[in-house]
Write an enzyme that holds these catalytic residues in place. Structure first.
Site, short mmCIF file in Angstrom:
data_model
loop_
_atom_site.label_atom_id
_atom_site.label_comp_id
_atom_site.label_asym_id
_atom_site.label_seq_id
_atom_site.Cartn_x
_atom_site.Cartn_y
_atom_site.Cartn_z
N ARG A 16 11.86 -9.71 -14.96
CA ARG A 16 11.13 -8.71 -15.74
C ARG A 16 9.94 -8.13 -14.99
O ARG A 16 9.30 -7.17 -15.44
CB ARG A 16 10.62 -9.33 -17.05
CG ARG A 16 11.71 -9.88 -17.93
CD ARG A 16 11.12 -10.48 -19.16
NE ARG A 16 10.55 -9.46 -20.03
CZ ARG A 16 11.24 -8.81 -20.96
NH1 ARG A 16 12.50 -9.10 -21.17
NH2 ARG A 16 10.68 -7.89 -21.69
N HIS A 24 24.19 24.22 -0.29
CA HIS A 24 23.10 25.11 -0.68
C HIS A 24 21.75 24.52 -0.29
O HIS A 24 20.80 24.55 -1.08
CB HIS A 24 23.17 25.41 -2.18
CG HIS A 24 24.43 26.12 -2.56
ND1 HIS A 24 24.70 27.42 -2.16
CD2 HIS A 24 25.53 25.71 -3.23
CE1 HIS A 24 25.89 27.78 -2.60
NE2 HIS A 24 26.42 26.75 -3.25
N CYS A 44 7.06 -7.47 -17.18
CA CYS A 44 6.22 -8.61 -17.56
C CYS A 44 7.00 -9.58 -18.46
O CYS A 44 7.69 -9.16 -19.38
CB CYS A 44 4.95 -8.23 -18.30
SG CYS A 44 3.86 -7.17 -17.37
N LYS A 84 13.66 -5.27 -14.50
CA LYS A 84 14.94 -5.06 -15.17
C LYS A 84 14.78 -4.41 -16.54
O LYS A 84 15.58 -3.59 -16.94
CB LYS A 84 15.67 -6.40 -15.32
CG LYS A 84 17.07 -6.19 -15.84
CD LYS A 84 17.96 -7.32 -15.49
CE LYS A 84 19.39 -7.01 -15.87
NZ LYS A 84 20.00 -5.96 -15.03
N TRP A 109 4.49 -7.21 -13.95
CA TRP A 109 4.88 -5.96 -13.30
C TRP A 109 3.72 -5.02 -13.58
O TRP A 109 3.51 -4.57 -14.71
CB TRP A 109 6.18 -5.44 -13.93
CG TRP A 109 6.76 -4.25 -13.24
CD1 TRP A 109 7.62 -4.27 -12.18
CD2 TRP A 109 6.56 -2.87 -13.57
NE1 TRP A 109 7.96 -2.98 -11.83
CE2 TRP A 109 7.32 -2.11 -12.66
CE3 TRP A 109 5.80 -2.21 -14.54
CZ2 TRP A 109 7.35 -0.71 -12.69
CZ3 TRP A 109 5.83 -0.82 -14.57
CH2 TRP A 109 6.61 -0.08 -13.66
N GLU A 146 25.53 6.74 -9.59
CA GLU A 146 25.31 5.31 -9.78
C GLU A 146 25.40 4.57 -8.44
O GLU A 146 24.59 3.69 -8.16
CB GLU A 146 26.35 4.75 -10.78
CG GLU A 146 26.34 3.26 -10.98
CD GLU A 146 25.00 2.69 -11.45
OE1 GLU A 146 24.10 3.45 -11.81
OE2 GLU A 146 24.87 1.45 -11.40
N LYS A 172 22.35 2.38 -6.83
CA LYS A 172 22.54 0.96 -6.47
C LYS A 172 22.02 0.73 -5.05
O LYS A 172 21.30 -0.20 -4.78
CB LYS A 172 24.03 0.64 -6.56
CG LYS A 172 24.46 -0.64 -7.08
CD LYS A 172 24.23 -0.99 -8.51
CE LYS A 172 23.08 -0.40 -9.19
NZ LYS A 172 22.83 -0.60 -10.54
N GLU A 186 18.15 1.10 -4.83
CA GLU A 186 17.46 0.00 -5.52
C GLU A 186 17.38 -1.24 -4.65
O GLU A 186 16.32 -1.85 -4.54
CB GLU A 186 18.24 -0.40 -6.79
CG GLU A 186 17.97 0.43 -8.01
CD GLU A 186 18.77 -0.06 -9.22
OE1 GLU A 186 18.16 -0.26 -10.26
OE2 GLU A 186 20.00 -0.24 -9.11
N ASN A 244 2.37 -8.21 -22.48
CA ASN A 244 3.38 -7.32 -21.94
C ASN A 244 3.27 -6.02 -22.72
O ASN A 244 3.29 -6.03 -23.95
CB ASN A 244 4.77 -7.96 -22.14
CG ASN A 244 5.91 -7.02 -21.78
OD1 ASN A 244 5.71 -6.07 -21.03
ND2 ASN A 244 7.08 -7.30 -22.30
N GLY A 245 3.09 -4.90 -22.01
CA GLY A 245 2.98 -3.62 -22.71
C GLY A 245 1.79 -2.83 -22.18
O GLY A 245 1.26 -3.14 -21.11
C1 G6P Z 1 15.46 -0.29 -15.26
C2 G6P Z 1 16.44 -1.03 -14.38
C3 G6P Z 1 17.73 -0.21 -14.23
C4 G6P Z 1 18.30 0.07 -15.62
C5 G6P Z 1 17.28 0.83 -16.48
C6 G6P Z 1 17.73 0.95 -17.92
O1 G6P Z 1 14.95 0.80 -14.58
O2 G6P Z 1 15.87 -1.31 -13.12
O3 G6P Z 1 18.68 -0.96 -13.48
O4 G6P Z 1 19.47 0.81 -15.49
O5 G6P Z 1 16.04 0.11 -16.50
O6 G6P Z 1 17.77 -0.32 -18.50
P1 G6P Z 1 18.54 -0.65 -19.84
O7 G6P Z 1 18.19 -2.08 -20.13
O8 G6P Z 1 18.02 0.29 -20.88
O9 G6P Z 1 19.98 -0.45 -19.57
#
Ligand code: G6P
Length: 615
Positions: free
Chosen positions: A27, A511, A2, A610, A75, A488, A492, A495, A105-106
């Site tokens: 956001r 396994h 948000c 994000k 969001w 990672e 990626k 996502e 937001n929250g």
């Molecule tokens: C969200 C994002 C991820 C990110 C994670 C941690 O889930 O979509 O891409 O790695 O938050 O975010 P930060 O700002 O704490 O690195």
């Protein structure tokens, strides 16, 4: 998670609010809305969908002429994304003709209890959100009282449990915005004859570089020519004026089709910004962080906490720290750490990794570690974010604003910061001599340039993407550091492309999960650690003999047979501990190109945000 924006000044607020919302769209982007004071009164336009949908709806409804208003991009937490659950929410008995509008937001944890009490007072709710409770609560406390809106909001937030950043407007004063914050970020932009509120500075930078940071429990009364901030007792608080240090162009696409590609390409510079100022004459030099030699020597245990990619960076950091320093180190998922009653000793060091510096779980885990006596060091990108301000020490990444939801350059910069920390710790603890430190520092210094070399795999990755974009599942394999990098790479891909993907410790696949490998399954294998080459290669052969097609990412010095792999990517020579910084680059590119090939919304993948400021 948000985004909130508000503007009060002399000019038409609408384009300013829309521009602010576009820059906050990362956001959250499932619905959006604006409330503004027009000649008709307090008008609200809101809709499910993106900011572009909101803009369209405002155009259809004849526009909004106002010089004060608030906006929101959502969001969803409480209630599905829909027109009626979109913010702003109106306060007032029927929820429609309200004189008060709220964006939030929250999460308000006691909203059901408050909702029941407000319903008993005749309030009819129009949405499923927790936010509407706040709008009605403020209306209930305000109506008929000769009290400033700011004081009413102060009373109202005292009755809320949970987290919030709020923007509130009332017909009482159509030039005033009241803002409040607890555990969710909110800044106040200071302009000439105008002021703004926003979830972060990207939404104010086109108007002003000067801003205040609202702290937990504070309420601000924002008018075109004044800003007054009160603490929870209603006392006026003097705030320090901050200044944005980067340019607007850093938060724009600059000719790229997507922010994600722009940020991938910016990695040499971003990582250099983290590393280069801290490597001096063959030594790691940290700005004054309270990270004294004594503290580094005493630490019995290093805890690393983070979420998502920050956690994956932490997993790489854990291996490198244990390898170089021979000190116990653990990388934990922040949302688990905070509830698992972790064992923390007073001399422990806790590295808190977060791009945004606002992630709710990471922040809570850091507070817990700090309360238990650990020395907390934030590895953060966003300057003056909550985690950065609350930690005992901060290592800023200086990677510049990152807009794409899927992180790339901040992750790479986090790796850089962790390598620096590992070298410093190893040196202080006598695990490296001056020459060894110098050799590692020289290699580290060269990483940005080598990332640049890896970016040349762009067209190869684009080609591979066209071949495999139609797969329903893709596996990533690796051992040790390569396993952390595989995590990672897999994140990626899922996502941005929505392809199911798993990262597996190469030796563990047999396994159970190997049952999923069939003719044509794509397996991306990372084998950059000479000590583990042979073992990983055996695991690759296991999947090849079951029909998998393999993309191999390996080190310069690997001289084994690769004829059974469909594609091979080699890293330039570097100390093997640093190879995750290079192996991730082609895999970020692969994820990007597969997402583009599948026509996915690369910068704003579905269901994600994000900055995750709720638990
Ligand atoms: C969200 C994002 C991820 C990110 C994670 C941690 O889930 O979509 O891409 O790695 O938050 O975010 P930060 O700002 O704490 O690195």
């Amino acid at each position: 998670m948000c985004g909130i924006v508000g503007f009060t000044g002399q000019e038409n607020a609408l384009p300013i609010l829309l521009k602010g919302l576009y820059s906050l769209e990362y956001r959250g982007y499932d619905s959006a809305g604006i409330a503004a004071f027009t000649q008709k009164g307090l008008e609200v336009v809101k809709t499910r969908g993106r900011i572009a949908n909101l803009e369209e709806k405002i155009r259809e409804t004849g526009g909004l002429e106002a010089c004060c208003g608030i906006g929101h991009t959502r969001w969803a937490t409480h209630g599905e994304p829909s027109d009626r659950n979109s913010h702003p929410h109106l306060g007032g008995k029927d929820g429609k003709s309200g004189e008060i509008a709220v964006v939030h937001n929250g999460i308000i944890e006691n909203y059901l209890e408050l909702r029941e009490r407000l319903e008993a007072h005749g309030y009819v709710f129009q949405s499923d959100t927790d936010t509407e409770t706040v709008a009605h609560l403020i209306d209930y406390l305000h109506t008929g009282k000769k009290e400033d809106l700011g004081m009413t909001v102060l009373k109202a937030v005292g009755m809320l449990r949970g987290s919030y950043a709020l923007g509130v407007v009332s017909l009482d004063d159509p030039h005033e915005i009241v803002a409040a914050r607890r555990a969710n970020p909110l800044v106040i932009g200071l302009g000439e004859g105008e002021n703004l509120i926003a979830s972060d500075v990207t939404a104010i930078i086109s108007r002003t570089r000067k801003y205040l940071i609202l702290d937990d429990g504070e309420v601000a009364i924002v008018r075109p020519d004044s800003v007054k901030v009160m603490n929870e007792f209603g006392d006026t608080v003097e705030k320090e004026v901050q200044e944005v240090t980067w340019d607007l162009s850093a938060a724009e696409k600059g000719g790229y089709e997507h922010f994600m590609m722009k940020e991938i390409m910016e990695q040499p510079q971003a990582v250099a910004n983290t590393l280069h100022p801290r490597i001096q004459d063959g030594h790691v030099v940290f700005e004054d962080q309270g990270l004294t030699d004594e503290r580094l020597k005493k630490a019995q245990h290093i805890h690393i906490i983070g979420c998502g990619s920050a956690l994956h960076a932490g997993m790489v950091g854990r291996s490198v720290i244990e390898e170089l320093c021979r000190v116990r180190c653990q990388a934990s998922v922040a949302s688990e750490f905070r509830y698992e009653n972790p064992i923390i000793e007073p001399d422990d060091i806790c590295l808190v990794i977060s791009q945004s510096g606002e992630t709710a779980d990471t922040l809570a885990a850091m507070r817990l570690a700090k309360a238990a006596g650990a020395y907390t060091v934030a590895i953060v990108n966003v300057v003056s974010s909550t985690i950065a301000r609350e930690a005992d020490g901060v290592l800023y990444l200086w990677a510049g604003p990152e807009i794409a939801v899927a992180t790339t350059k901040a992750y790479s910069a986090q790796l850089g910061a962790l390598y620096l920390f590992a070298i410093k710790l190893a040196r202080v603890r006598g695990m490296l001599n001056a020459d060894e430190e110098k050799t590692l520092c020289e290699a580290l210094y060269k990483i940005p340039e080598q990332i640049g070399e890896m970016l040349q795999s762009k067209s190869q990755m684009q080609y591979i993407a066209t071949r495999y974009a139609n797969r329903s599942s893709i596996f990533f394999l690796g051992r040790g550091l390569d396993y952390a990098a595989a995590m990672e790479a897999s994140l990626k891909l899922k996502e941005v492309s929505y392809i199911h993907s798993e990262a597996y410790a190469a030796g563990e696949l047999k396994h159970g999960t190997i049952s999923l490998i069939e003719e044509g399954t794509l397996v991306v294998a990372l084998a950059t650690q000479p000590a583990l080459h042979e073992k990983t290669i055996s695991n690759i052969r296991e999947v090849v003999s079951r029909g998998a097609e393999v993309v191999l990412v390996t080190s310069a010095d690997f001289d084994g047979d690769t004829s059974y792999c469909s594609h091979v990517v080699r890293l330039p020579a570097l100390p093997h501990a640093f190879s995750p910084s290079l192996s991730i680059i082609p895999l970020q590119l692969l994820a990007y190109y597969i997402a583009v090939e599948r026509s996915c919304d690369v910068d704003k993948p579905r269901n994600l945000a994000k900055s995750v400021t709720v638990e």
